[in-house]
Scaffold this motif. Structure first.
Motif: not given
Length: 303
Positions: A112-122, A124-133
């Motif tokens: 689950s930590a891997d998945a969470a990190a992937a969401l946050v990393a991608c 940022a990398l892609w500039g998709t600009g989603l918030g934490s919620a």
């Protein structure tokens, strides 16, 4: 394109977790159980390095046994990246380099930590600009523990464990984590619980006020009295060897021990860092791997 999206790569660190309290309600028709849990993110981390790519690929290394960790499209982190791309209309890909410290299939939420990190990393990398919620909402579609891995800190989880409310936790709690080379199946542990309950009516689960008070006080002794996991008894029936570890740790100075999540990792609560270091050494002398960690710590974030 944003400056963030022009970066060659980003690194995100996400923590493992300990369920300091876990009550399991009845089984729903979809196979899931109603849960009431108190999560604490602890200082055992997964690092995910995300770089631009034409396709979605992954490599996994780490300091833990990686047996059973998929390195294909079935990996939860890669599923997270694909989900984010689909939801935001991103047309490229990503390469994820995952470096693991959280025990695999150990009840500490490493996948689950891997998945969470992937969401946050991608994001940022892609500039998709989603918030934490928004990232937590996507994470809930991947697994019940993923939203907490995004949030971090200390939180109360209900529903499948993915409906979160932050909980106040003062100071720092110190733990000694004893992983186990032989992972356990979460569905198997839940099945053992259901079998033991039979047709008995199961009340709706709730986190007792004593747990919240202990977290809020920052008093390790008070929290030790409140630790509880409904999955501990079925985990011990499936793995009787874990009982010996629990008894040894408590005999060697832990305030209390608990099976982490569905097991087999054991987490021992100690009063302070010095006691943790001493217990870590004693467990090592007895032939067990052990590591001192503390919580609460932040959720998945750029480093």
């Amino acid at each position: 394109m944003s400056l963030v999206a022009d970066l060659p790569g980003v690194r995100v660190r996400a923590p493992g977790k300990i369920n300091v309290f876990l009550a399991v309600g009845g089984r729903h028709d979809d196979g899931y159980h109603e849960l009431a849990t108190a999560f604490q993110a602890v200082s055992l981390y997964e690092d995910v390095y995300a770089t631009h790519a034409d396709d979605f690929t992954i490599t996994v290394t780490g300091t833990v046994d990686l047996t059973g960790v998929p390195q294909d499209d079935s990996n939860l982190a890669l599923k997270a990246a694909r989900l984010l791309a689909a939801e935001t209309g991103y047309r490229g890909g990503v390469h994820l380099d995952i470096r693991k410290e959280v025990p695999v299939a150990g009840g500490m939420g490493g996948g689950s930590a891997d998945a969470a990190a992937a969401l946050v990393a991608c994001d940022a990398l892609w500039g998709t600009g989603l918030g934490s919620a928004q990232l937590q909402a996507l994470g809930a579609r991947l697994g019940a523990d993923v939203p907490f891995s995004v949030m971090g800190g200390t939180a109360i989880g209900t529903g499948r464990g993915d409906a979160l409310n932050p909980a106040l936790a003062r100071g720092r709690f110190h733990w000694v984590v004893v992983p186990n080379a032989d992972g356990m199946s979460t569905p198997r542990t839940y099945a053992e619980l259901d079998e033991a309950r039979g047709d008995a009516e199961v009340p709706d689960p709730a986190v007792p006020v004593e747990v919240l008070q202990a977290l809020r006080s920052g008093d390790a002794r008070q929290l030790a009295e409140a630790l509880h996991n409904d999955l501990q008894a079925p985990a011990l029936r499936l793995r009787p060897d874990l009982r010996e570890i629990l008894e040894l740790g408590e005999a060697q100075g832990a305030l209390a021990g608990i099976v982490s999540g569905s097991g087999p990792t054991i987490a021992f609560l100690v009063e302070n860092r010095a006691d943790g270091t001493a217990l870590e050494s004693r467990m090592a002398m007895a032939g067990y791997d052990a590591v001192c960690v503390y919580g609460p710590v932040h959720g998945a974030r750029l480093v």
